[in-house]
Design a protein around this motif. Sequence first.
Motif, PDB file in Angstrom:
ATOM      1  N   PRO A  17       0.790  -1.225   0.000  1.00 32.61           N
ATOM      2  CA  PRO A  17       0.000   0.000   0.000  1.00 32.61           C
ATOM      3  C   PRO A  17       0.825   1.280   0.000  1.00 32.61           C
ATOM      4  CG  PRO A  17       0.049  -0.929   2.178  1.00 32.61           C
ATOM      5  CD  PRO A  17       0.757  -1.913   1.278  1.00 32.61           C
ATOM      6  N   ASP A  18       2.123   1.181   0.225  1.00 31.70           N
ATOM      7  CA  ASP A  18       2.956   2.372   0.297  1.00 31.70           C
ATOM      8  C   ASP A  18       3.127   3.013  -1.073  1.00 31.70           C
ATOM      9  OD1 ASP A  18       3.318   1.953   3.011  1.00 31.70           O
ATOM     10  OD2 ASP A  18       5.117   0.757   2.698  1.00 31.70           O
ATOM     11  N   PRO A  19       3.240   4.330  -1.111  1.00 29.65           N
ATOM     12  CA  PRO A  19       3.450   5.019  -2.379  1.00 29.65           C
ATOM     13  C   PRO A  19       4.830   4.702  -2.950  1.00 29.65           C
ATOM     14  CG  PRO A  19       3.474   6.569  -0.546  1.00 29.65           C
ATOM     15  CD  PRO A  19       3.149   5.223   0.012  1.00 29.65           C
ATOM     16  N   GLY A  20       5.010   5.001  -4.226  1.00 34.63           N
ATOM     17  CA  GLY A  20       6.286   4.766  -4.887  1.00 34.63           C
ATOM     18  C   GLY A  20       7.163   5.996  -4.843  1.00 34.63           C
ATOM     19  N   GLU A  21       8.430   5.808  -5.125  1.00 28.16           N
ATOM     20  CA  GLU A  21       9.360   6.926  -5.156  1.00 28.16           C
ATOM     21  C   GLU A  21       9.800   7.191  -6.583  1.00 28.16           C
ATOM     22  OE1 GLU A  21      13.041   8.285  -2.564  1.00 28.16           O
ATOM     23  OE2 GLU A  21      13.613   6.713  -3.956  1.00 28.16           O
ATOM     24  N   LEU A  22       9.650   8.434  -7.004  1.00 30.26           N
ATOM     25  CA  LEU A  22      10.149   8.891  -8.287  1.00 30.26           C
ATOM     26  C   LEU A  22      11.576   9.366  -8.068  1.00 30.26           C
ATOM     27  CD1 LEU A  22       9.964  10.010 -11.211  1.00 30.26           C
ATOM     28  CD2 LEU A  22       8.987  12.073 -10.197  1.00 30.26           C
ATOM     29  N   ARG A  23      12.484   8.919  -8.908  1.00 28.97           N
ATOM     30  CA  ARG A  23      13.864   9.404  -8.839  1.00 28.97           C
ATOM     31  C   ARG A  23      14.255   9.870 -10.228  1.00 28.97           C
ATOM     32  NH1 ARG A  23      19.374   6.155  -7.814  1.00 28.97           N
ATOM     33  NH2 ARG A  23      18.578   5.126  -9.653  1.00 28.97           N
ATOM     34  N   VAL A  24      14.694  11.112 -10.320  1.00 29.98           N
ATOM     35  CA  VAL A  24      15.121  11.711 -11.576  1.00 29.98           C
ATOM     36  C   VAL A  24      16.611  12.019 -11.460  1.00 29.98           C
ATOM     37  CG1 VAL A  24      14.880  13.694 -13.112  1.00 29.98           C
ATOM     38  CG2 VAL A  24      12.870  12.742 -11.983  1.00 29.98           C
ATOM     39  N   ILE A  25      17.365  11.590 -12.448  1.00 25.30           N
ATOM     40  CA  ILE A  25      18.787  11.948 -12.535  1.00 25.30           C
ATOM     41  C   ILE A  25      18.928  12.794 -13.789  1.00 25.30           C
ATOM     42  CG2 ILE A  25      21.149  11.123 -12.747  1.00 25.30           C
ATOM     43  CD1 ILE A  25      20.178   8.504 -11.410  1.00 25.30           C
ATOM     44  N   ASN A  26      19.244  14.063 -13.605  1.00 24.42           N
ATOM     45  CA  ASN A  26      19.345  14.994 -14.726  1.00 24.42           C
ATOM     46  C   ASN A  26      20.808  15.211 -15.070  1.00 24.42           C
ATOM     47  OD1 ASN A  26      18.350  16.747 -16.668  1.00 24.42           O
ATOM     48  ND2 ASN A  26      18.451  18.508 -15.304  1.00 24.42           N
ATOM     49  N   HIS A  27      21.133  15.021 -16.349  1.00 22.32           N
ATOM     50  CA  HIS A  27      22.517  15.217 -16.771  1.00 22.32           C
ATOM     51  C   HIS A  27      22.561  15.885 -18.130  1.00 22.32           C
ATOM     52  CE1 HIS A  27      22.218  11.758 -19.499  1.00 22.32           C
ATOM     53  NE2 HIS A  27      21.547  11.178 -18.524  1.00 22.32           N
ATOM     54  N   ALA A  28      23.689  16.531 -18.402  1.00 22.14           N
ATOM     55  CA  ALA A  28      23.882  17.232 -19.669  1.00 22.14           C
ATOM     56  C   ALA A  28      24.068  16.231 -20.799  1.00 22.14           C
ATOM     57  CB  ALA A  28      25.102  18.143 -19.581  1.00 22.14           C
ATOM     58  N   ARG A  64      10.902  12.143  -5.133  1.00 21.70           N
ATOM     59  CA  ARG A  64       9.582  12.515  -4.621  1.00 21.70           C
ATOM     60  C   ARG A  64       8.764  11.244  -4.474  1.00 21.70           C
ATOM     61  NH1 ARG A  64       6.054  16.991  -4.312  1.00 21.70           N
ATOM     62  NH2 ARG A  64       3.893  16.308  -4.384  1.00 21.70           N
ATOM     63  N   THR A  65       8.004  11.169  -3.403  1.00 18.46           N
ATOM     64  CA  THR A  65       7.099  10.050  -3.194  1.00 18.46           C
ATOM     65  C   THR A  65       5.779  10.364  -3.878  1.00 18.46           C
ATOM     66  OG1 THR A  65       8.148   9.560  -1.085  1.00 18.46           O
ATOM     67  CG2 THR A  65       5.961   8.652  -1.439  1.00 18.46           C
ATOM     68  N   LEU A  66       5.271   9.402  -4.642  1.00 25.33           N
ATOM     69  CA  LEU A  66       4.026   9.584  -5.384  1.00 25.33           C
ATOM     70  C   LEU A  66       3.059   8.447  -5.101  1.00 25.33           C
ATOM     71  CD1 LEU A  66       5.504  10.533  -8.867  1.00 25.33           C
ATOM     72  CD2 LEU A  66       4.320  12.066  -7.296  1.00 25.33           C
ATOM     73  N   PRO A  67       1.770   8.739  -5.148  1.00 23.88           N
ATOM     74  CA  PRO A  67       0.774   7.672  -5.023  1.00 23.88           C
ATOM     75  C   PRO A  67       0.722   6.879  -6.330  1.00 23.88           C
ATOM     76  CG  PRO A  67      -0.312   9.737  -5.491  1.00 23.88           C
ATOM     77  CD  PRO A  67       1.155  10.038  -5.305  1.00 23.88           C
ATOM     78  N   GLU A  68      -0.006   5.800  -6.325  1.00 21.70           N
ATOM     79  CA  GLU A  68      -0.169   5.004  -7.536  1.00 21.70           C
ATOM     80  C   GLU A  68      -0.848   5.865  -8.610  1.00 21.70           C
ATOM     81  OE1 GLU A  68      -2.051   0.758  -8.954  1.00 21.70           O
ATOM     82  OE2 GLU A  68      -2.107   1.313  -6.843  1.00 21.70           O
ATOM     83  N   GLY A  69      -0.409   5.726  -9.853  1.00 23.33           N
ATOM     84  CA  GLY A  69      -1.010   6.479 -10.947  1.00 23.33           C
ATOM     85  C   GLY A  69       0.004   6.732 -12.043  1.00 23.33           C
ATOM     86  N   GLU A  70      -0.393   7.529 -13.011  1.00 23.20           N
ATOM     87  CA  GLU A  70       0.485   7.905 -14.109  1.00 23.20           C
ATOM     88  C   GLU A  70       0.735   9.397 -14.031  1.00 23.20           C
ATOM     89  OE1 GLU A  70      -0.833   6.540 -17.896  1.00 23.20           O
ATOM     90  OE2 GLU A  70      -0.858   4.452 -17.258  1.00 23.20           O
ATOM     91  N   PHE A  71       1.988   9.768 -14.257  1.00 22.68           N
ATOM     92  CA  PHE A  71       2.420  11.155 -14.116  1.00 22.68           C
ATOM     93  C   PHE A  71       3.342  11.511 -15.262  1.00 22.68           C
ATOM     94  CE2 PHE A  71       0.790  11.469  -9.872  1.00 22.68           C
ATOM     95  CZ  PHE A  71       0.813  10.172  -9.427  1.00 22.68           C
TER      96      PHE A  71
END
Length: 75
Positions: A17-28, A64-71
């Motif tokens: 039931p726990d939300p998922g974590e979004l992880r973004v790695i931004n690079h040039a 960022r922690t996100l609930p289930e869904g599409e983003f």
Amino acid sequence: MEGEYSKITVEHEPDEPDPGELRVINHAEGTGQRLPGTRFGVYDATTDEKVGEITTSENGVARRTLPEGEFYLIE
């Protein structure tokens, strides 16, 4: 890349039931150097509603922690 976006999907197993974590790695592009301080808007793909923002840290990573869904993200 101002105004570009990426679609992400957060899914959970029924027993998680726990939300998922979004992880973004931004690079040039080209150099691969990580880019700190980049801000992304996080949007619900169903409603197009902005649900928050994330900003990359000094090592170019944002979380960022996100609930289930599409983003999707817009820089």
